[in-house]
Write a protein that holds these residues in place. Sequence first.
Motif, PDB file in Angstrom:
ATOM      1  N   SER A   1       0.840  -1.195   0.000  1.00  0.00           N
ATOM      2  CA  SER A   1       0.000   0.000   0.000  1.00  0.00           C
ATOM      3  C   SER A   1       0.879   1.252   0.000  1.00  0.00           C
ATOM      4  O   SER A   1       2.080   1.179   0.258  1.00  0.00           O
ATOM      5  N   PHE A   2       0.294   2.388  -0.277  1.00  0.00           N
ATOM      6  CA  PHE A   2       1.001   3.669  -0.380  1.00  0.00           C
ATOM      7  C   PHE A   2       1.870   3.935   0.840  1.00  0.00           C
ATOM      8  O   PHE A   2       3.030   4.318   0.730  1.00  0.00           O
ATOM      9  N   GLN A   3       1.309   3.729   2.022  1.00  0.00           N
ATOM     10  CA  GLN A   3       2.017   4.089   3.248  1.00  0.00           C
ATOM     11  C   GLN A   3       3.122   3.103   3.627  1.00  0.00           C
ATOM     12  O   GLN A   3       3.891   3.374   4.543  1.00  0.00           O
ATOM     13  N   GLU A   4       3.246   1.982   2.938  1.00  0.00           N
ATOM     14  CA  GLU A   4       4.326   1.034   3.222  1.00  0.00           C
ATOM     15  C   GLU A   4       5.663   1.460   2.623  1.00  0.00           C
ATOM     16  O   GLU A   4       6.686   0.851   2.913  1.00  0.00           O
ATOM     17  N   PHE A   5       5.653   2.494   1.803  1.00  0.00           N
ATOM     18  CA  PHE A   5       6.881   2.968   1.172  1.00  0.00           C
ATOM     19  C   PHE A   5       7.547   4.042   2.022  1.00  0.00           C
ATOM     20  O   PHE A   5       6.909   4.670   2.866  1.00  0.00           O
ATOM     21  N   ARG A   6       8.819   4.258   1.759  1.00  0.00           N
ATOM     22  CA  ARG A   6       9.544   5.355   2.410  1.00  0.00           C
ATOM     23  C   ARG A   6       9.138   6.671   1.741  1.00  0.00           C
ATOM     24  O   ARG A   6       8.737   6.688   0.584  1.00  0.00           O
ATOM     25  N   ALA A   7       9.300   7.761   2.442  1.00  0.00           N
ATOM     26  CA  ALA A   7       8.984   9.083   1.874  1.00  0.00           C
ATOM     27  C   ALA A   7       9.862   9.375   0.666  1.00  0.00           C
ATOM     28  O   ALA A   7       9.472  10.111  -0.227  1.00  0.00           O
ATOM     29  N   GLY A   8      11.049   8.773   0.581  1.00  0.00           N
ATOM     30  CA  GLY A   8      11.964   9.020  -0.530  1.00  0.00           C
ATOM     31  C   GLY A   8      11.685   8.208  -1.775  1.00  0.00           C
ATOM     32  O   GLY A   8      12.376   8.363  -2.786  1.00  0.00           O
ATOM     33  N   ASP A   9      10.675   7.332  -1.754  1.00  0.00           N
ATOM     34  CA  ASP A   9      10.321   6.567  -2.947  1.00  0.00           C
ATOM     35  C   ASP A   9       9.426   7.420  -3.838  1.00  0.00           C
ATOM     36  O   ASP A   9       8.562   8.148  -3.339  1.00  0.00           O
ATOM     37  N   PRO A  10       9.605   7.333  -5.169  1.00  0.00           N
ATOM     38  CA  PRO A  10       8.816   8.185  -6.072  1.00  0.00           C
ATOM     39  C   PRO A  10       7.309   8.003  -5.905  1.00  0.00           C
ATOM     40  O   PRO A  10       6.826   6.889  -5.693  1.00  0.00           O
ATOM     41  N   PHE A  11       6.586   9.099  -6.024  1.00  0.00           N
ATOM     42  CA  PHE A  11       5.119   9.085  -5.906  1.00  0.00           C
ATOM     43  C   PHE A  11       4.499   8.089  -6.867  1.00  0.00           C
ATOM     44  O   PHE A  11       3.599   7.345  -6.500  1.00  0.00           O
ATOM     45  N   VAL A  12       4.955   8.064  -8.128  1.00  0.00           N
ATOM     46  CA  VAL A  12       4.310   7.210  -9.126  1.00  0.00           C
ATOM     47  C   VAL A  12       4.437   5.737  -8.762  1.00  0.00           C
ATOM     48  O   VAL A  12       3.539   4.941  -9.060  1.00  0.00           O
ATOM     49  N   VAL A  13       5.533   5.346  -8.099  1.00  0.00           N
ATOM     50  CA  VAL A  13       5.692   3.964  -7.656  1.00  0.00           C
ATOM     51  C   VAL A  13       4.716   3.683  -6.515  1.00  0.00           C
ATOM     52  O   VAL A  13       4.024   2.659  -6.509  1.00  0.00           O
ATOM     53  N   ARG A  14       4.648   4.603  -5.570  1.00  0.00           N
ATOM     54  CA  ARG A  14       3.763   4.429  -4.416  1.00  0.00           C
ATOM     55  C   ARG A  14       2.295   4.366  -4.869  1.00  0.00           C
ATOM     56  O   ARG A  14       1.523   3.527  -4.402  1.00  0.00           O
ATOM     57  N   GLU A  15       1.922   5.249  -5.773  1.00  0.00           N
ATOM     58  CA  GLU A  15       0.537   5.295  -6.235  1.00  0.00           C
ATOM     59  C   GLU A  15       0.176   4.054  -7.055  1.00  0.00           C
ATOM     60  O   GLU A  15      -0.887   3.456  -6.868  1.00  0.00           O
ATOM     61  N   PHE A  16       1.063   3.657  -7.980  1.00  0.00           N
ATOM     62  CA  PHE A  16       0.815   2.459  -8.785  1.00  0.00           C
ATOM     63  C   PHE A  16       0.670   1.242  -7.881  1.00  0.00           C
ATOM     64  O   PHE A  16      -0.250   0.428  -8.034  1.00  0.00           O
ATOM     65  N   SER A  17       1.582   1.104  -6.926  1.00  0.00           N
ATOM     66  CA  SER A  17       1.537  -0.026  -6.006  1.00  0.00           C
ATOM     67  C   SER A  17       0.245  -0.028  -5.193  1.00  0.00           C
ATOM     68  O   SER A  17      -0.367  -1.080  -4.990  1.00  0.00           O
ATOM     69  N   ASP A  18      -0.180   1.149  -4.743  1.00  0.00           N
ATOM     70  CA  ASP A  18      -1.407   1.246  -3.961  1.00  0.00           C
ATOM     71  C   ASP A  18      -2.625   0.833  -4.795  1.00  0.00           C
ATOM     72  O   ASP A  18      -3.500   0.116  -4.312  1.00  0.00           O
ATOM     73  N   LYS A  19      -2.664   1.261  -6.052  1.00  0.00           N
ATOM     74  CA  LYS A  19      -3.778   0.869  -6.928  1.00  0.00           C
ATOM     75  C   LYS A  19      -3.764  -0.648  -7.158  1.00  0.00           C
ATOM     76  O   LYS A  19      -4.807  -1.296  -7.112  1.00  0.00           O
ATOM     77  N   LEU A  20      -2.583  -1.202  -7.394  1.00  0.00           N
ATOM     78  CA  LEU A  20      -2.453  -2.642  -7.587  1.00  0.00           C
ATOM     79  C   LEU A  20      -2.867  -3.378  -6.310  1.00  0.00           C
ATOM     80  O   LEU A  20      -3.602  -4.371  -6.367  1.00  0.00           O
ATOM     81  N   HIS A  21      -2.426  -2.896  -5.173  1.00  0.00           N
ATOM     82  CA  HIS A  21      -2.761  -3.496  -3.877  1.00  0.00           C
ATOM     83  C   HIS A  21      -4.279  -3.513  -3.666  1.00  0.00           C
ATOM     84  O   HIS A  21      -4.853  -4.542  -3.301  1.00  0.00           O
ATOM     85  N   ASN A  22      -4.919  -2.389  -3.912  1.00  0.00           N
ATOM     86  CA  ASN A  22      -6.374  -2.309  -3.733  1.00  0.00           C
ATOM     87  C   ASN A  22      -7.107  -3.219  -4.707  1.00  0.00           C
ATOM     88  O   ASN A  22      -8.107  -3.850  -4.344  1.00  0.00           O
ATOM     89  N   LEU A  23      -6.619  -3.329  -5.938  1.00  0.00           N
ATOM     90  CA  LEU A  23      -7.226  -4.200  -6.930  1.00  0.00           C
ATOM     91  C   LEU A  23      -7.098  -5.665  -6.513  1.00  0.00           C
ATOM     92  O   LEU A  23      -8.059  -6.429  -6.569  1.00  0.00           O
ATOM     93  N   VAL A  24      -5.916  -6.052  -6.062  1.00  0.00           N
ATOM     94  CA  VAL A  24      -5.692  -7.425  -5.627  1.00  0.00           C
ATOM     95  C   VAL A  24      -6.546  -7.746  -4.402  1.00  0.00           C
ATOM     96  O   VAL A  24      -7.119  -8.832  -4.296  1.00  0.00           O
ATOM     97  N   GLN A  25      -6.651  -6.802  -3.468  1.00  0.00           N
ATOM     98  CA  GLN A  25      -7.400  -7.046  -2.235  1.00  0.00           C
ATOM     99  C   GLN A  25      -8.911  -7.068  -2.460  1.00  0.00           C
ATOM    100  O   GLN A  25      -9.627  -7.704  -1.694  1.00  0.00           O
ATOM    101  N   SER A  26      -9.392  -6.377  -3.477  1.00  0.00           N
ATOM    102  CA  SER A  26     -10.837  -6.329  -3.681  1.00  0.00           C
ATOM    103  C   SER A  26     -11.267  -7.190  -4.864  1.00  0.00           C
ATOM    104  O   SER A  26     -11.760  -8.302  -4.685  1.00  0.00           O
ATOM    105  N   GLU A  27     -11.060  -6.723  -6.053  1.00  0.00           N
ATOM    106  CA  GLU A  27     -11.591  -7.391  -7.241  1.00  0.00           C
ATOM    107  C   GLU A  27     -10.959  -8.756  -7.493  1.00  0.00           C
ATOM    108  O   GLU A  27     -11.655  -9.738  -7.704  1.00  0.00           O
ATOM    109  N   PHE A  28      -9.636  -8.852  -7.450  1.00  0.00           N
ATOM    110  CA  PHE A  28      -8.980 -10.118  -7.773  1.00  0.00           C
ATOM    111  C   PHE A  28      -9.160 -11.158  -6.678  1.00  0.00           C
ATOM    112  O   PHE A  28      -9.027 -12.347  -6.923  1.00  0.00           O
ATOM    113  N   ALA A  29      -9.424 -10.736  -5.466  1.00  0.00           N
ATOM    114  CA  ALA A  29      -9.623 -11.678  -4.363  1.00  0.00           C
ATOM    115  C   ALA A  29     -10.927 -12.467  -4.532  1.00  0.00           C
ATOM    116  O   ALA A  29     -11.105 -13.493  -3.897  1.00  0.00           O
ATOM    117  N   GLN A  30     -11.797 -12.009  -5.405  1.00  0.00           N
ATOM    118  CA  GLN A  30     -13.108 -12.630  -5.569  1.00  0.00           C
ATOM    119  C   GLN A  30     -13.186 -13.576  -6.755  1.00  0.00           C
ATOM    120  O   GLN A  30     -14.249 -14.096  -7.056  1.00  0.00           O
TER     121      GLN A  30
END
Length: 194
Positions: A130-159
């Motif tokens: 998720s977004f908050q699992e990254f360090r503040a020094g990691d690029p925003f686009v990596v954090r945001e992409f990962s968060d979207k992927l995380h949410n997708l895996v936890q919701s839609e793909f889990a079903q």
Amino acid sequence: MEQLHLKHFGPIQQAQVMLGDLNISVGPQASGKSLFWQLFKLVSDAPAVREEFLRFNIDWGKDSKGFLNLYFGEGMQYLFSGKTRVATESKSFDLETLFDRRKNGASNGESVFYIPAQRVMAVRDGLTRSFQEFRAGDPFVVREFSDKLHNLVQSEFAQTACLFPQANRLNSYSGCGAEEAGLAASMVAQYAAS
């Protein structure tokens, strides 16, 4: 936005890029490709980017260098100089306009979905992050992409047992059957093992 013009931005001395529905860049490492697309995302979605940071209580105050480190990643505060110019076909941007949360009003949501070159950082030990699992020094686009992927895996793909392709997501494919679901699971297992 149909064009983005840059001058003196990090390693990019000058660029004028015509934009389409799908944009891909190819070139040598460290030539500025990822930085260009990160800047494109920021120019396109500045209010949404600022809101995402604030949603996680990440505040840069009025510190432009701090914002650059948060957005582009640690050590990137020198991408902008007094000579840097950023413009679209209809508007010029300065650094303050991009980072100052009082500028440009509220977000209308995102218009750019960015898949970062560093996307491998989105998964650790086989798990999405998720977004908050990254360090503040990691690029925003990596954090945001990962968060979207995380949410997708936890919701839609889990079903579903079928990760790809999903029904009604491709024009000529109706979805997974048992055979495709098994193949998809096998491909995911092979990918995770590599």
